[in-house]
Design an enzyme around this catalytic site. Structure first.
Site, PDB file in Angstrom:
ATOM      1  CG  LEU A 117     -18.278  -1.439   3.149  1.00  0.00           C
ATOM      2  CD1 LEU A 117     -17.794   0.002   3.275  1.00  0.00           C
ATOM      3  CD2 LEU A 117     -19.650  -1.592   3.796  1.00  0.00           C
ATOM      4  CE  LYS A 132      -9.674   4.337   1.608  1.00  0.00           C
ATOM      5  NZ  LYS A 132      -9.868   4.908   0.269  1.00  0.00           N
ATOM      6  CG  ASN A 162     -18.447   2.171   7.358  1.00  0.00           C
ATOM      7  OD1 ASN A 162     -19.591   2.316   6.923  1.00  0.00           O
ATOM      8  ND2 ASN A 162     -17.375   2.423   6.635  1.00  0.00           N
ATOM      9  CE1 TYR A 190      -2.920  -3.139   0.389  1.00  0.00           C
ATOM     10  CE2 TYR A 190      -3.481  -2.446   2.610  1.00  0.00           C
ATOM     11  CZ  TYR A 190      -3.623  -3.329   1.566  1.00  0.00           C
ATOM     12  OH  TYR A 190      -4.470  -4.407   1.706  1.00  0.00           O
TER      13      TYR A 190
HETATM   14  P1  NAD Z   1     -14.432  -1.638   1.011  1.00  0.00           P
HETATM   15  O1  NAD Z   1     -15.391  -2.697   0.693  1.00  0.00           O
HETATM   16  O2  NAD Z   1     -14.037  -1.402   2.429  1.00  0.00           O
HETATM   17  O3  NAD Z   1     -14.985  -0.309   0.357  1.00  0.00           O
HETATM   18  C1  NAD Z   1     -14.316   0.900   0.525  1.00  0.00           C
HETATM   19  C2  NAD Z   1     -15.017   2.010  -0.242  1.00  0.00           C
HETATM   20  O4  NAD Z   1     -16.408   2.074   0.114  1.00  0.00           O
HETATM   21  C3  NAD Z   1     -14.429   3.367   0.162  1.00  0.00           C
HETATM   22  O5  NAD Z   1     -13.471   3.769  -0.755  1.00  0.00           O
HETATM   23  C4  NAD Z   1     -15.594   4.291   0.171  1.00  0.00           C
HETATM   24  O6  NAD Z   1     -15.667   4.916  -1.092  1.00  0.00           O
HETATM   25  C5  NAD Z   1     -16.790   3.417   0.320  1.00  0.00           C
HETATM   26  N1  NAD Z   1     -17.419   3.546   1.652  1.00  0.00           N
HETATM   27  C6  NAD Z   1     -16.918   3.165   2.841  1.00  0.00           C
HETATM   28  N2  NAD Z   1     -17.809   3.353   3.834  1.00  0.00           N
HETATM   29  C7  NAD Z   1     -18.906   3.884   3.237  1.00  0.00           C
HETATM   30  C8  NAD Z   1     -20.160   4.294   3.725  1.00  0.00           C
HETATM   31  N3  NAD Z   1     -20.502   4.175   5.012  1.00  0.00           N
HETATM   32  N4  NAD Z   1     -21.061   4.794   2.837  1.00  0.00           N
HETATM   33  C9  NAD Z   1     -20.756   4.900   1.515  1.00  0.00           C
HETATM   34  N5  NAD Z   1     -19.574   4.514   0.989  1.00  0.00           N
HETATM   35  C10 NAD Z   1     -18.650   4.003   1.853  1.00  0.00           C
HETATM   36  O7  NAD Z   1     -13.150  -1.919   0.078  1.00  0.00           O
HETATM   37  P2  NAD Z   1     -11.575  -1.992   0.213  1.00  0.00           P
HETATM   38  O8  NAD Z   1     -10.980  -0.694   0.593  1.00  0.00           O
HETATM   39  O9  NAD Z   1     -11.127  -2.644  -1.038  1.00  0.00           O
HETATM   40  O10 NAD Z   1     -11.326  -3.067   1.378  1.00  0.00           O
HETATM   41  C11 NAD Z   1     -11.129  -2.703   2.724  1.00  0.00           C
HETATM   42  C12 NAD Z   1      -9.709  -2.972   3.167  1.00  0.00           C
HETATM   43  O11 NAD Z   1      -9.359  -4.335   2.942  1.00  0.00           O
HETATM   44  C13 NAD Z   1      -8.642  -2.205   2.397  1.00  0.00           C
HETATM   45  O12 NAD Z   1      -8.575  -0.840   2.767  1.00  0.00           O
HETATM   46  C14 NAD Z   1      -7.413  -3.008   2.734  1.00  0.00           C
HETATM   47  O13 NAD Z   1      -6.931  -2.662   4.029  1.00  0.00           O
HETATM   48  C15 NAD Z   1      -7.960  -4.427   2.732  1.00  0.00           C
HETATM   49  N6  NAD Z   1      -7.730  -5.146   1.461  1.00  0.00           N
HETATM   50  C16 NAD Z   1      -6.959  -6.277   1.493  1.00  0.00           C
HETATM   51  C17 NAD Z   1      -6.705  -6.980   0.332  1.00  0.00           C
HETATM   52  C18 NAD Z   1      -5.859  -8.210   0.372  1.00  0.00           C
HETATM   53  O14 NAD Z   1      -5.460  -8.714  -0.694  1.00  0.00           O
HETATM   54  N7  NAD Z   1      -5.538  -8.735   1.539  1.00  0.00           N
HETATM   55  C19 NAD Z   1      -7.248  -6.558  -0.895  1.00  0.00           C
HETATM   56  C20 NAD Z   1      -8.037  -5.409  -0.901  1.00  0.00           C
HETATM   57  C21 NAD Z   1      -8.286  -4.726   0.283  1.00  0.00           C
END
Ligand code: NAD
Length: 277
Positions: A189, A229, A239, A53
């Protein structure tokens, strides 16, 4: 099932991990620092980052402003660093400005078994030195987990995988549950893809909650540890505000029925072919 945002669950290795976390992917600088501090104020105690990241230095600045023993910091090693896992761990610790990680995960299994197993074994040694508390995996399939168990003699206490109602990975989650491997769900999400889905909107209206809250509550009732996130304080709060209502069995069944056939709901990559390094 956890009943508050910071409540810890016991892992199979005896360590305790908060059952709800904060995802740091694609945030950086002051925005990330402020978001982590906002999340801490709301009660989040588990923070998810990774070398990939490229935000460990910024995240570390926020972490070092918080009481160390009260937070659970997770980072990950990318497969391109499997050649030298100790150097990768030390680089993450240095960037974060921490002397141990609460959890360190192999970010993806990678395509080469030998490198993967060597990496896990090298990190087991670092764990015994106290640099890592929980050593775990991310994006491991059943096949990768079984191979790890066979070669390294243990099941990882956690496996962080993509899970949301459109891509629930039911078989893999069931496999993990039966081996006391805690599922940490990334993109819980679905990156917002389902916020306008009529089934989710209807349940949200019935309960007076937002679609995001419905998706996260589904995770909690499944006993997964979601890491949503957001960098917006009001969404960070929203959240985490999911511990004052319950989805009924009928609502859970409706959410379970959103799974798309043939893995069509997958947002991320397939661990059997990614990343090619
Ligand atoms: P997520 O499903 O958490 O969605 C995040 C997005 O949803 C945000 O950018 C925002 O625009 C929106 N959002 C968040 N809260 C909201 C709300 N209450 N209302 C409206 N919109 C909202 O997706 P993500 O960021 O891909 O996943 C979360 C975390 O998982 C990442 O930040 C990371 O730390 C981790 N991750 C890990 C891997 C892995 O390979 N291990 C891959 C992807 C992500």
């Amino acid at each position: 099932m956890i009943e508050s945002v910071g409540q810890k669950i016991e892992l199979s290795d005896g360590n305790m991990m908060p059952g709800f976390g904060f995802g740091c992917y694609k945030a950086e600088g002051e925005v990330l620092i402020d978001a982590i501090k906002s999340a801490y104020e709301v009660g989040y105690r588990f923070f998810d980052t990774a070398a990939f990241y490229e935000n460990e230095e910024d995240a570390g600045r926020a972490f070092r402003s918080l009481p160390r023993e009260k937070i659970f910091v997770l980072s990950k090693i990318w497969p391109s660093a499997f050649e030298n896992p100790v150097a990768a761990l030390d680089a993450s610790l240095k960037a974060l400005g921490l002397d141990y990680l609460d959890a360190y995960l192999l970010h993806w299994p990678g395509l080469e078994e030998k490198k993967r197993i060597n990496t896990y074994e090298a990190l087991m040694k670092e764990r015994s030195k106290g640099k890592i508390r929980v050593l775990g995996t991310s994006n491991f399939t059943q096949k990768h987990l079984e191979n790890l168990r066979e070669r390294c003699g243990e099941w990882p206490p956690v496996n962080q995988i993509e899970v949301h109602p459109f891509f629930p990975q039911k078989d893999l989650c069931g496999f993990c549950e039966h081996r006391f491997i805690q599922v940490i769900s990334w993109s819980p999400l679905g990156r917002g893809a389902g916020f306008s889905n009529p089934v989710i909107v209807k349940i949200a209206e019935e309960l007076g909650k937002s679609p995001a809250q419905i998706l996260l509550r589904w995770q909690i009732q499944k006993n997964y540890a979601p890491i949503p996130k957001s960098t917006h304080p009001e969404r960070i709060r929203e959240n985490a505000d999911i511990f004052n209502f319950t989805l009924s069995p009928d609502q859970m069944i409706k959410l379970n029925s959103l799974a798309l056939p043939n893995d069509a709901g997958r947002i991320g990559k397939d661990p059997d072919s990614f990343p090619e390094v």
